[in-house]
Scaffold this active site. Structure first.
Site, PDB file in Angstrom:
ATOM      1  N   HIS A  55       0.832  -1.249   0.039  1.00  0.00           N
ATOM      2  CA  HIS A  55       0.051  -0.049  -0.037  1.00  0.00           C
ATOM      3  C   HIS A  55       0.606   1.193   0.036  1.00  0.00           C
ATOM      4  CE1 HIS A  55      -3.722  -2.488   1.448  1.00  0.00           C
ATOM      5  NE2 HIS A  55      -3.664  -2.630   0.351  1.00  0.00           N
ATOM      6  N   ASP A 128       0.006  -3.491   8.679  1.00  0.00           N
ATOM      7  CA  ASP A 128      -1.248  -3.232   9.054  1.00  0.00           C
ATOM      8  C   ASP A 128      -2.086  -4.414   9.325  1.00  0.00           C
ATOM      9  OD1 ASP A 128      -1.031  -0.625   8.475  1.00  0.00           O
ATOM     10  OD2 ASP A 128      -2.125  -0.328   6.422  1.00  0.00           O
TER      11      ASP A 128
END
Length: 254
Positions: A55, A128
């Site tokens: 990401h 994450d």
């Protein structure tokens, strides 16, 4: 080894590790300017970059950093991470001479399919996948995959410091309280978090043992979480319970 969470972007943490000789590593540098400022302020030499997943808020600063620092970039096998120089997979070891540190690579699919964590020096650098009092959204993986990943992380020593990629603890805590309102350790953690954030201090890192006592996504098998899931009609198996809690968090607006 010194550990510093560098606030970046809206709510990210870029993790900076360095030794007493000025050798440094950064993890998930989404913003190169934040890293450069920290290196200059502390007179550090960047020696390596570790990436957990693709990401942009975790890799967005890599190209600019590599333009100024000729250092290896360790990343999972994923063509969406174009700046990687060293690809790592589950069971690999990242060993650096300066700073002198060794990390074990653990594959933890769920948030993304190629997500990895780095475990070493008493730290869990988990991007994450695991946050304090929460876990990442399932953008690519399944509930069963994420649950299996969290199960693996749960087996690490309780004193391991969880270094997640975002400052989400207050919001996660409000949701966790809806699942286990009578959990005294959660209540204590919420008070601590409120005090830290009032002073604009980070709520991470946090010992894994505290997360095991307070984080509903690590407590799928506890009586309180099982009871909550049954109230929602989802108490059949572990993956279904995890999916129910994750779905509730996705829609939570408290």
């Amino acid at each position: 080894m010194h550990l510093i969470p560098l606030p970046a972007l809206a709510d990210n943490y870029i993790w900076l590790l360095h030794d007493d000789d000025g050798n440094a590593i950064v993890v998930d540098p989404g913003d190169a300017a934040v890293v450069e400022q920290a290196l200059a302020a502390r007179r550090l030499r960047l020696c390596a970059i570790l990436l957990t997943h693709h990401h942009h808020d975790h890799i967005g600063g890599v190209a600019a950093l590599r333009a100024r620092h000729d250092v290896p970039v360790y990343a999972p096998i994923d063509e969406r991470i174009g700046e990687a120089t060293e690809r790592v997979r589950d069971g690999d070891r990242v060993e650096l001479a300066a700073p002198a540190v060794r990390f074990e690579v653990i594959a933890i699919p769920g948030h993304t399919l190629s997500h990895v964590a780095y475990v070493g020096a008493g730290l869990l650098l988990c991007g994450d996948t695991l946050f304090s009092l929460g876990c990442g959204r399932l953008f690519e993986g399944t509930p069963a995959q994420m649950l299996a990943s969290l199960d693996r992380l749960s087996q690490l020593p309780g004193e391991t410091l969880v270094c997640g990629g975002h400052e989400y603890t207050e919001a996660n805590g409000r949701f966790a309280h809806t699942i286990e309102p009578a959990n005294p350790e959660l209540q204590q953690r919420l008070q601590e978090v409120a005090a830290l954030r009032e002073r604009l201090q980070p709520t991470l890192p946090v010992p894994l043992a505290r997360e095991l006592a307070t984080n509903p996504f690590l407590r799928t098998d506890t009586d309180a979480v099982v009871a909550w899931c049954r109230q929602q009609g989802s108490g059949i198996d572990r993956a279904a319970r995890f999916a129910a809690v994750r779905s509730a968090k996705d829609g939570f607006r408290g």
